[in-house]
Design an enzyme around this catalytic site. Structure first.
Site, PDB file in Angstrom:
ATOM      1  N   HIS A 194      21.532 -11.957  -6.417  1.00 55.06           N
ATOM      2  CA  HIS A 194      22.649 -12.899  -6.518  1.00 55.06           C
ATOM      3  C   HIS A 194      22.895 -13.240  -7.985  1.00 55.06           C
ATOM      4  O   HIS A 194      21.952 -13.425  -8.757  1.00 55.06           O
ATOM      5  CB  HIS A 194      22.355 -14.186  -5.745  1.00 55.06           C
ATOM      6  CG  HIS A 194      22.329 -14.009  -4.263  1.00 55.06           C
ATOM      7  ND1 HIS A 194      23.462 -13.712  -3.524  1.00 55.06           N
ATOM      8  CD2 HIS A 194      21.306 -14.074  -3.366  1.00 55.06           C
ATOM      9  CE1 HIS A 194      23.137 -13.612  -2.244  1.00 55.06           C
ATOM     10  NE2 HIS A 194      21.835 -13.817  -2.125  1.00 55.06           N
ATOM     11  N   CYS A 224      27.513 -10.283  -7.745  1.00 52.81           N
ATOM     12  CA  CYS A 224      28.860 -10.810  -7.997  1.00 52.81           C
ATOM     13  C   CYS A 224      29.093 -10.901  -9.510  1.00 52.81           C
ATOM     14  O   CYS A 224      28.185 -11.243 -10.263  1.00 52.81           O
ATOM     15  CB  CYS A 224      29.019 -12.184  -7.360  1.00 52.81           C
ATOM     16  SG  CYS A 224      28.877 -12.194  -5.561  1.00 52.81           S
TER      17      CYS A 224
END
Length: 253
Positions: free
Chosen positions: A156, A198
């Site tokens: 993440h 991301c």
């Protein structure tokens, strides 16, 4: 429709082909002879629900081994032991496809850093070679100025950072500083950095070192999504391929 596992493996093969092609392109400029290939593969996320990040990294692990890089030249860092998690309906097995035909964990997986040993500090030490004398040889990347190095990170993240263990953050400047140290200490000939998170491209936005190519699963402002929920395992097994994958030669000399 192409199965998700096959699609993932094709993407991984593409990344490695780019690595080889980049090596050939940079060979004209990097005059030192090629001596070895190394891979540093990192899954930064803990907890069961981040299964896919472990599967991403193990998919790369199987691919680089199949292409000839031995375990002695692979540093594998897994923040969560998914294979032995009590919620795993398939004990000691990890899959990246709902068919469950390919066990990514297999019978021989050499994990060099696991659990709480997967930290920002240890990752940077692996890259720069600045270890405590007590650190064993199998946890060190013994590359030299003739080595081609693949660094893959899955987890993440966001704008110019990657989470480690949900408690630490690896910043874009940390990555740039570590690679610059690698260059100054003669720890790589050519380096490919692949980031899967991301806003992944922002993690290499500060790199200015020579002979580095970087690839990302998403650009700034974009998310990187999981792909297909497996009803037996109870969650997503892999991240999907994002249409916009960037190949950026950061600096070449």
């Amino acid at each position: 429709m192409m199965p998700s596992g096959l699609k993932t493996q094709l993407v991984h093969m593409l990344l490695l082909i780019v690595f080889v092609a980049s090596s050939l392109c940079l060979e004209v400029v990097a005059h030192s002879s090629h001596t070895s290939n190394w891979a540093v593969l990192v899954a930064t996320s803990k907890y069961w629900y981040n299964y896919r990040h472990i599967a991403n990294t193990l998919s790369f692990y199987r691919t680089v081994k199949r292409l000839g890089i031995p375990d002695s030249n692979i540093i594998l860092m897994l923040a969560e032991d998914i294979a032995c998690n009590s919620r795993n309906a398939y004990p000691s097995q990890v899959f990246n496809d709902e068919s469950h035909k390919l066990d990514l964990y297999g019978s021989i997986v050499e994990v060099d850093y696991r659990g709480y040993g997967v930290t920002v500090e240890n990752f940077i030490r692996v890259l720069t070679g600045r270890h405590d004398p007590a650190v064993p040889r199998n946890q060190r990347m013994l590359s030299d100025r003739g080595s081609n190095v693949l660094v893959y990170i899955s987890g993440h993240g966001g704008n110019e950072f990657m989470k480690f263990q949900d408690t630490q953050e690896l910043m874009a400047q940390d990555v740039a500083d570590a690679i610059q140290q690698m260059y100054e200490k003669g720890r790589y000939r050519e380096l490919l950095l692949v980031v899967e998170t991301c806003q992944a491209a922002t993690l290499y936005s500060k790199i200015r070192s020579p002979n580095v190519i970087a690839m990302a699963s998403s650009l700034k402002g974009e998310s990187s999504y999981s792909y297909l929920t497996d009803t037996d395992v109870g969650l997503s097994l892999i991240d999907r391929s994002v249409p916009t994958v960037t190949v950026v030669p950061v600096v070449q000399q």
